[in-house]
Write an enzyme that holds these catalytic residues in place. Structure first.
Site, PDB file in Angstrom:
ATOM      1  N   ASP A  53     -27.521  69.509  41.688  1.00 31.10           N
ATOM      2  CA  ASP A  53     -28.484  69.758  40.634  1.00 31.10           C
ATOM      3  C   ASP A  53     -29.008  71.195  40.828  1.00 31.10           C
ATOM      4  O   ASP A  53     -28.871  71.762  41.906  1.00 31.10           O
ATOM      5  CB  ASP A  53     -29.609  68.724  40.752  1.00 31.10           C
ATOM      6  CG  ASP A  53     -30.739  68.992  39.803  1.00 31.10           C
ATOM      7  OD1 ASP A  53     -30.466  69.271  38.615  1.00 31.10           O
ATOM      8  OD2 ASP A  53     -31.908  68.913  40.253  1.00 31.10           O
ATOM      9  N   ARG A  54     -29.588  71.765  39.788  1.00 33.55           N
ATOM     10  CA  ARG A  54     -30.056  73.154  39.884  1.00 33.55           C
ATOM     11  C   ARG A  54     -31.552  73.241  40.228  1.00 33.55           C
ATOM     12  O   ARG A  54     -31.914  73.635  41.338  1.00 33.55           O
ATOM     13  CB  ARG A  54     -29.769  73.868  38.546  1.00 33.55           C
ATOM     14  CG  ARG A  54     -29.814  75.374  38.612  1.00 33.55           C
ATOM     15  CD  ARG A  54     -29.824  76.010  37.218  1.00 33.55           C
ATOM     16  NE  ARG A  54     -31.147  75.940  36.610  1.00 33.55           N
ATOM     17  CZ  ARG A  54     -31.453  76.405  35.395  1.00 33.55           C
ATOM     18  NH1 ARG A  54     -30.520  76.973  34.647  1.00 33.55           N
ATOM     19  NH2 ARG A  54     -32.686  76.312  34.934  1.00 33.55           N
ATOM     20  N   ASP A  55     -32.400  72.826  39.282  1.00 37.59           N
ATOM     21  CA  ASP A  55     -33.849  73.027  39.443  1.00 37.59           C
ATOM     22  C   ASP A  55     -34.428  72.089  40.502  1.00 37.59           C
ATOM     23  O   ASP A  55     -34.270  70.873  40.426  1.00 37.59           O
ATOM     24  CB  ASP A  55     -34.559  72.780  38.104  1.00 37.59           C
ATOM     25  CG  ASP A  55     -33.993  73.648  36.982  1.00 37.59           C
ATOM     26  OD1 ASP A  55     -33.756  74.844  37.224  1.00 37.59           O
ATOM     27  OD2 ASP A  55     -33.790  73.123  35.876  1.00 37.59           O
ATOM     28  N   ASP A 107     -46.395  74.008  35.537  1.00 39.00           N
ATOM     29  CA  ASP A 107     -46.819  74.172  34.145  1.00 39.00           C
ATOM     30  C   ASP A 107     -48.236  73.600  34.007  1.00 39.00           C
ATOM     31  O   ASP A 107     -48.421  72.384  34.002  1.00 39.00           O
ATOM     32  CB  ASP A 107     -45.843  73.420  33.224  1.00 39.00           C
ATOM     33  CG  ASP A 107     -46.219  73.561  31.752  1.00 39.00           C
ATOM     34  OD1 ASP A 107     -47.334  74.052  31.471  1.00 39.00           O
ATOM     35  OD2 ASP A 107     -45.402  73.175  30.897  1.00 39.00           O
ATOM     36  N   ASN A 116     -29.279  69.182  33.709  1.00 37.75           N
ATOM     37  CA  ASN A 116     -29.838  68.875  32.388  1.00 37.75           C
ATOM     38  C   ASN A 116     -30.765  70.021  31.989  1.00 37.75           C
ATOM     39  O   ASN A 116     -31.671  70.361  32.758  1.00 37.75           O
ATOM     40  CB  ASN A 116     -30.719  67.611  32.445  1.00 37.75           C
ATOM     41  CG  ASN A 116     -29.932  66.326  32.568  1.00 37.75           C
ATOM     42  OD1 ASN A 116     -28.710  66.316  32.533  1.00 37.75           O
ATOM     43  ND2 ASN A 116     -30.649  65.224  32.712  1.00 37.75           N
ATOM     44  N   GLN A 117     -30.563  70.587  30.817  1.00 41.73           N
ATOM     45  CA  GLN A 117     -31.432  71.667  30.334  1.00 41.73           C
ATOM     46  C   GLN A 117     -31.806  71.399  28.875  1.00 41.73           C
ATOM     47  O   GLN A 117     -31.256  72.020  27.953  1.00 41.73           O
ATOM     48  CB  GLN A 117     -30.718  73.024  30.484  1.00 41.73           C
ATOM     49  CG  GLN A 117     -30.460  73.450  31.918  1.00 41.73           C
ATOM     50  CD  GLN A 117     -31.741  73.698  32.714  1.00 41.73           C
ATOM     51  OE1 GLN A 117     -32.771  74.048  32.141  1.00 41.73           O
ATOM     52  NE2 GLN A 117     -31.691  73.501  34.024  1.00 41.73           N
ATOM     53  N   CYS A 160     -26.023  70.190  30.516  1.00 40.78           N
ATOM     54  CA  CYS A 160     -26.246  69.370  29.325  1.00 40.78           C
ATOM     55  C   CYS A 160     -27.426  69.979  28.584  1.00 40.78           C
ATOM     56  O   CYS A 160     -28.535  70.044  29.123  1.00 40.78           O
ATOM     57  CB  CYS A 160     -26.551  67.922  29.682  1.00 40.78           C
ATOM     58  SG  CYS A 160     -27.152  67.013  28.227  1.00 40.78           S
ATOM     59  N   ARG A 204     -25.862  63.976  29.607  1.00 44.68           N
ATOM     60  CA  ARG A 204     -27.217  64.055  30.161  1.00 44.68           C
ATOM     61  C   ARG A 204     -27.387  63.050  31.300  1.00 44.68           C
ATOM     62  O   ARG A 204     -27.241  61.845  31.121  1.00 44.68           O
ATOM     63  CB  ARG A 204     -28.230  63.788  29.042  1.00 44.68           C
ATOM     64  CG  ARG A 204     -29.684  63.824  29.492  1.00 44.68           C
ATOM     65  CD  ARG A 204     -30.639  63.688  28.310  1.00 44.68           C
ATOM     66  NE  ARG A 204     -31.977  63.370  28.748  1.00 44.68           N
ATOM     67  CZ  ARG A 204     -32.852  64.251  29.251  1.00 44.68           C
ATOM     68  NH1 ARG A 204     -32.521  65.530  29.353  1.00 44.68           N
ATOM     69  NH2 ARG A 204     -34.043  63.879  29.640  1.00 44.68           N
TER      70      ARG A 204
HETATM   71 MG   LIG Z   1     -33.808  68.948  39.571  1.00 44.97          MG
HETATM   72 ZN   LIG Z   2     -25.496  66.237  26.962  1.00 39.70          ZN
END
Ligand SMILES: [Mg+2]
Ligand SMILES: [Zn+2]
Length: 187
Positions: free
Chosen positions: A4-6, A15, A55-56, A93, A111
């Site tokens: 995964d990235r984030d 936020d 997922n983005q 995604c 996703r």
């Molecule tokens: Mg993550």
């Molecule tokens: Zn997707």
């Protein structure tokens, strides 16, 4: 190995509007997590092929333009390259089932927790799923890894606690990628 990235490779951004930590949505907010590049390099040297799966949905939800979302991803990718981390392939995604941008708003098979990105990348790169690991910081990451038939490592990033409320069942848990990599290389 699917990453995964984030919250695994790059930092989450707090936020204040929602009170939680989320994906960076501005290029200037992108930073790599301390220890992540060295851990990724070590995994690569140990023979793991690194594949990013993320997922983005922010553009689908109308929070940011698609161009800006992709610029943020390019920045993550650039910073990793600068640190000599070789991600063999990325799958993003961009969809959200209840988004507001019609072209990106639909149910999809990519996703996470769906395994579509993992299955697609595994086919392309000829990766054996039962021999692979999915590493991520949310329930959706672990569910996607399990659905793809991979072993799973949960990164218990404190900022993504709100995305780990359903009690997923990873094979391993670690506080961050550095500690996770040590576990995997000891396995
Ligand atoms: Mg993550
Ligand atoms: Zn997707």
């Amino acid at each position: 190995m699917f990453l995964d990235r984030d919250g695994v490779l790059n930092d989450l951004v707090h936020d204040p509007a929602v009170g939680t930590s989320e994906s960076p949505l501005r290029v200037s907010d992108v930073s790599l997590m301390a220890g992540a590049p060295a851990a990724a390099r070590a995994l690569e040297q140990a023979g793991f092929i690194l594949i990013g799966v993320s997922n983005q949905p922010a553009a689908a939800k109308g929070g940011v333009s698609l161009g800006q979302l992709l610029a943020v991803h390019l920045r993550v990718s650039e910073l990793l390259t600068r640190e000599r981390v070789d991600i063999a392939a990325w799958r993003l995604c961009l969809h959200h089932p209840r988004g507001v941008i019609p072209s990106l708003s639909r149910p999809c098979t990519c996703r996470k927790p769906a395994p579509g990105m993992l299955l697609d990348a595994a086919r392309t790169l000829d990766v054996e799923l039962p021999e692979s690991w999915m590493v991520g910081d949310t329930d959706a990451d672990i569910a996607a890894g399990r659905a793809a038939g991979c072993r799973t490592l949960l990164i218990e990033h404190e900022g993504s606690f709100h995305k780990r409320l359903r009690g997923c069942e990873p094979d391993l848990r670690a506080a961050d990628l550095a500690r996770g990599a040590s576990l995997l290389m000891g396995v």
